[in-house]
Design a protein around this motif. Structure first.
Motif, PDB file in Angstrom:
ATOM      1  N   ASN A 157      32.924  36.745  52.008  1.00 63.13           N
ATOM      2  CA  ASN A 157      33.103  36.180  53.342  1.00 63.13           C
ATOM      3  C   ASN A 157      33.915  37.088  54.256  1.00 63.13           C
ATOM      4  O   ASN A 157      33.687  37.138  55.458  1.00 63.13           O
ATOM      5  N   ARG A 158      34.857  37.796  53.679  1.00 59.99           N
ATOM      6  CA  ARG A 158      35.751  38.642  54.481  1.00 59.99           C
ATOM      7  C   ARG A 158      35.152  40.010  54.795  1.00 59.99           C
ATOM      8  O   ARG A 158      35.306  40.521  55.892  1.00 59.99           O
ATOM      9  N   PHE A 159      34.464  40.614  53.799  1.00 61.54           N
ATOM     10  CA  PHE A 159      34.031  42.007  53.940  1.00 61.54           C
ATOM     11  C   PHE A 159      32.533  42.233  53.771  1.00 61.54           C
ATOM     12  O   PHE A 159      32.048  43.321  54.032  1.00 61.54           O
ATOM     13  N   GLY A 160      31.803  41.260  53.248  1.00 61.95           N
ATOM     14  CA  GLY A 160      30.377  41.434  53.009  1.00 61.95           C
ATOM     15  C   GLY A 160      30.072  41.808  51.571  1.00 61.95           C
ATOM     16  O   GLY A 160      30.970  42.137  50.776  1.00 61.95           O
ATOM     17  N   LEU A 161      28.797  41.774  51.245  1.00 62.26           N
ATOM     18  CA  LEU A 161      28.354  41.993  49.867  1.00 62.26           C
ATOM     19  C   LEU A 161      28.678  43.384  49.359  1.00 62.26           C
ATOM     20  O   LEU A 161      29.203  43.541  48.256  1.00 62.26           O
ATOM     21  N   SER A 162      28.390  44.410  50.135  1.00 65.01           N
ATOM     22  CA  SER A 162      28.597  45.786  49.663  1.00 65.01           C
ATOM     23  C   SER A 162      30.057  46.047  49.312  1.00 65.01           C
ATOM     24  O   SER A 162      30.361  46.547  48.222  1.00 65.01           O
ATOM     25  N   VAL A 163      30.951  45.696  50.221  1.00 67.63           N
ATOM     26  CA  VAL A 163      32.384  45.924  49.960  1.00 67.63           C
ATOM     27  C   VAL A 163      32.863  45.042  48.817  1.00 67.63           C
ATOM     28  O   VAL A 163      33.667  45.469  47.982  1.00 67.63           O
ATOM     29  N   GLY A 164      32.357  43.820  48.742  1.00 67.13           N
ATOM     30  CA  GLY A 164      32.724  42.936  47.643  1.00 67.13           C
ATOM     31  C   GLY A 164      32.349  43.516  46.291  1.00 67.13           C
ATOM     32  O   GLY A 164      33.146  43.498  45.350  1.00 67.13           O
ATOM     33  N   LEU A 165      31.140  44.050  46.190  1.00 68.25           N
ATOM     34  CA  LEU A 165      30.694  44.654  44.926  1.00 68.25           C
ATOM     35  C   LEU A 165      31.458  45.939  44.621  1.00 68.25           C
ATOM     36  O   LEU A 165      31.859  46.172  43.478  1.00 68.25           O
ATOM     37  N   LEU A 166      31.651  46.780  45.624  1.00 63.53           N
ATOM     38  CA  LEU A 166      32.410  48.018  45.419  1.00 63.53           C
ATOM     39  C   LEU A 166      33.842  47.725  44.979  1.00 63.53           C
ATOM     40  O   LEU A 166      34.341  48.324  44.013  1.00 63.53           O
ATOM     41  N   THR A 167      34.497  46.814  45.679  1.00 64.92           N
ATOM     42  CA  THR A 167      35.879  46.473  45.349  1.00 64.92           C
ATOM     43  C   THR A 167      35.989  45.897  43.951  1.00 64.92           C
ATOM     44  O   THR A 167      36.848  46.299  43.155  1.00 64.92           O
ATOM     45  N   THR A 168      35.112  44.962  43.642  1.00 65.48           N
ATOM     46  CA  THR A 168      35.122  44.345  42.317  1.00 65.48           C
ATOM     47  C   THR A 168      34.855  45.386  41.239  1.00 65.48           C
ATOM     48  O   THR A 168      35.527  45.397  40.201  1.00 65.48           O
ATOM     49  N   GLY A 169      33.881  46.260  41.475  1.00 63.71           N
ATOM     50  CA  GLY A 169      33.555  47.296  40.497  1.00 63.71           C
ATOM     51  C   GLY A 169      34.696  48.255  40.249  1.00 63.71           C
ATOM     52  O   GLY A 169      35.031  48.565  39.101  1.00 63.71           O
ATOM     53  N   ILE A 170      35.336  48.717  41.318  1.00 68.10           N
ATOM     54  CA  ILE A 170      36.416  49.702  41.172  1.00 68.10           C
ATOM     55  C   ILE A 170      37.662  49.067  40.564  1.00 68.10           C
ATOM     56  O   ILE A 170      38.214  49.570  39.569  1.00 68.10           O
ATOM     57  N   VAL A 171      38.116  47.957  41.146  1.00 65.77           N
ATOM     58  CA  VAL A 171      39.337  47.311  40.648  1.00 65.77           C
ATOM     59  C   VAL A 171      39.132  46.785  39.228  1.00 65.77           C
ATOM     60  O   VAL A 171      39.977  46.988  38.348  1.00 65.77           O
ATOM     61  N   GLY A 172      37.991  46.128  38.998  1.00 61.90           N
ATOM     62  CA  GLY A 172      37.708  45.616  37.659  1.00 61.90           C
ATOM     63  C   GLY A 172      37.630  46.718  36.619  1.00 61.90           C
ATOM     64  O   GLY A 172      38.146  46.567  35.508  1.00 61.90           O
ATOM     65  N   MET A 173      36.998  47.840  36.975  1.00 63.82           N
ATOM     66  CA  MET A 173      36.885  48.942  36.021  1.00 63.82           C
ATOM     67  C   MET A 173      38.266  49.501  35.685  1.00 63.82           C
ATOM     68  O   MET A 173      38.547  49.797  34.519  1.00 63.82           O
ATOM     69  N   ILE A 174      39.136  49.640  36.661  1.00 58.75           N
ATOM     70  CA  ILE A 174      40.491  50.148  36.401  1.00 58.75           C
ATOM     71  C   ILE A 174      41.245  49.203  35.462  1.00 58.75           C
ATOM     72  O   ILE A 174      41.884  49.641  34.494  1.00 58.75           O
ATOM     73  N   ILE A 175      41.157  47.907  35.729  1.00 60.05           N
ATOM     74  CA  ILE A 175      41.830  46.924  34.867  1.00 60.05           C
ATOM     75  C   ILE A 175      41.275  46.986  33.447  1.00 60.05           C
ATOM     76  O   ILE A 175      42.021  47.017  32.464  1.00 60.05           O
ATOM     77  N   MET A 176      39.943  47.017  33.335  1.00 57.98           N
ATOM     78  CA  MET A 176      39.320  47.015  32.011  1.00 57.98           C
ATOM     79  C   MET A 176      39.596  48.308  31.241  1.00 57.98           C
ATOM     80  O   MET A 176      39.845  48.279  30.029  1.00 57.98           O
ATOM     81  N   LEU A 177      39.559  49.449  31.938  1.00 56.83           N
ATOM     82  CA  LEU A 177      39.859  50.721  31.266  1.00 56.83           C
ATOM     83  C   LEU A 177      41.294  50.742  30.760  1.00 56.83           C
ATOM     84  O   LEU A 177      41.565  51.204  29.643  1.00 56.83           O
ATOM     85  N   THR A 178      42.210  50.236  31.568  1.00 64.36           N
ATOM     86  CA  THR A 178      43.619  50.178  31.145  1.00 64.36           C
ATOM     87  C   THR A 178      43.771  49.281  29.926  1.00 64.36           C
ATOM     88  O   THR A 178      44.434  49.650  28.943  1.00 64.36           O
ATOM     89  N   ALA A 179      43.152  48.100  29.962  1.00 62.06           N
ATOM     90  CA  ALA A 179      43.229  47.177  28.821  1.00 62.06           C
ATOM     91  C   ALA A 179      42.583  47.789  27.579  1.00 62.06           C
ATOM     92  O   ALA A 179      43.056  47.568  26.459  1.00 62.06           O
ATOM     93  N   SER A 180      41.535  48.587  27.770  1.00 66.17           N
ATOM     94  CA  SER A 180      40.844  49.207  26.634  1.00 66.17           C
ATOM     95  C   SER A 180      41.741  50.157  25.851  1.00 66.17           C
ATOM     96  O   SER A 180      41.522  50.379  24.654  1.00 66.17           O
ATOM     97  N   LEU A 181      42.736  50.713  26.501  1.00 64.80           N
ATOM     98  CA  LEU A 181      43.650  51.622  25.810  1.00 64.80           C
ATOM     99  C   LEU A 181      44.419  50.918  24.700  1.00 64.80           C
ATOM    100  O   LEU A 181      44.931  51.563  23.789  1.00 64.80           O
ATOM    101  N   PHE A 182      44.505  49.585  24.762  1.00 61.72           N
ATOM    102  CA  PHE A 182      45.233  48.810  23.758  1.00 61.72           C
ATOM    103  C   PHE A 182      44.306  48.137  22.754  1.00 61.72           C
ATOM    104  O   PHE A 182      44.751  47.335  21.939  1.00 61.72           O
ATOM    105  N   MET A 183      43.029  48.458  22.820  1.00 60.48           N
ATOM    106  CA  MET A 183      42.044  47.899  21.890  1.00 60.48           C
ATOM    107  C   MET A 183      41.989  48.812  20.665  1.00 60.48           C
ATOM    108  O   MET A 183      41.677  49.988  20.780  1.00 60.48           O
ATOM    109  N   HIS A 184      42.338  48.263  19.521  1.00 62.81           N
ATOM    110  CA  HIS A 184      42.340  49.027  18.278  1.00 62.81           C
ATOM    111  C   HIS A 184      41.615  48.242  17.192  1.00 62.81           C
ATOM    112  O   HIS A 184      41.834  47.032  17.060  1.00 62.81           O
ATOM    113  N   SER A 185      40.821  48.914  16.410  1.00 61.18           N
ATOM    114  CA  SER A 185      40.221  48.285  15.246  1.00 61.18           C
ATOM    115  C   SER A 185      41.253  48.303  14.116  1.00 61.18           C
ATOM    116  O   SER A 185      41.928  49.314  13.927  1.00 61.18           O
TER     117      SER A 185
END
Length: 192
Positions: A157-185
């Motif tokens: 609603n604030r920025f439109g579909l393109s910015v919403g997807l870009l923002t979600t993709g970038i921020v989500g990927m950073i969060i997930m990559l950081t969390a992945s550093l603590f994933m150990h078998s």
């Protein structure tokens, strides 16, 4: 040390699962594609169907990778694919790139992450807690679809579909990559 490690792995799994659940808010994206970009209902459903079809194959691959002691590798690759798929979708409004970006790249990323997170977290806990840990980790995916619908709708609603997807993709990927550093078998599954 092992006691701390299992909670790090559980926190990593929960964090990744709390982000990856955006998969299940496709209806919000599809509505925008049909109403703003003029896609047909069939066109707007194909990327989601492709994502759902690609996830099980990626989950099988993630199980193979994780069982060989490489849970972190599976979630790192999955996180990168997840974010890349959304970023591709945010850079276009045409059918083929979104079908590939969301349906295949994003879908494989989701499968690699979700196939690894819960299974790996469960391996760190004794058998009397495995069901509870599995429920907590898997429940995070369901909860993610609830709160992400609000977050993504706000971005839309604030920025439109393109910015919403870009923002979600970038921020989500950073969060997930950081969390992945603590994933150990674990070296061996905890059974007692």
């Amino acid at each position: 040390m092992k006691q701390n490690r299992k909670y790090q792995v559980l926190a990593s799994a929960l964090t990744i699962n709390l982000v990856v659940g955006i998969t299940y808010i496709w209806s919000i994206i599809a509505k925008e594609l049909t109403q703003v970009y003029g896609w047909t209902a069939t066109q707007s459903s194909i990327p989601y169907m492709l994502a759902l079809a690609s996830m099980p194959f990626a989950m099988i691959a993630s199980g193979y990778i994780s069982d060989r002691g490489h849970a972190r590798l599976s979630t790192l690759i999955g996180s990168m694919l997840w974010g890349t798929g959304l970023i591709i979708c945010g850079m276009t409004n045409t059918f083929l790139p979104i079908a590939i970006g969301y349906g295949l790249i994003f879908g494989v990323g989701v499968g690699l992450c979700t196939g690894t997170t819960t299974a790996t977290a469960v391996k760190w806990f004794p058998k009397e807690k495995k069901g509870m840990i599995s429920g907590i980790a898997a429940g995070a995916i369901g909860f993610s679809s609830v709160y992400m619908s609000f977050v993504f709708t706000f971005l839309l609603n604030r920025f439109g579909l393109s910015v919403g997807l870009l923002t979600t993709g970038i921020v989500g990927m950073i969060i997930m990559l950081t969390a992945s550093l603590f994933m150990h078998s674990p070296e061996t599954a905890i059974t007692e």
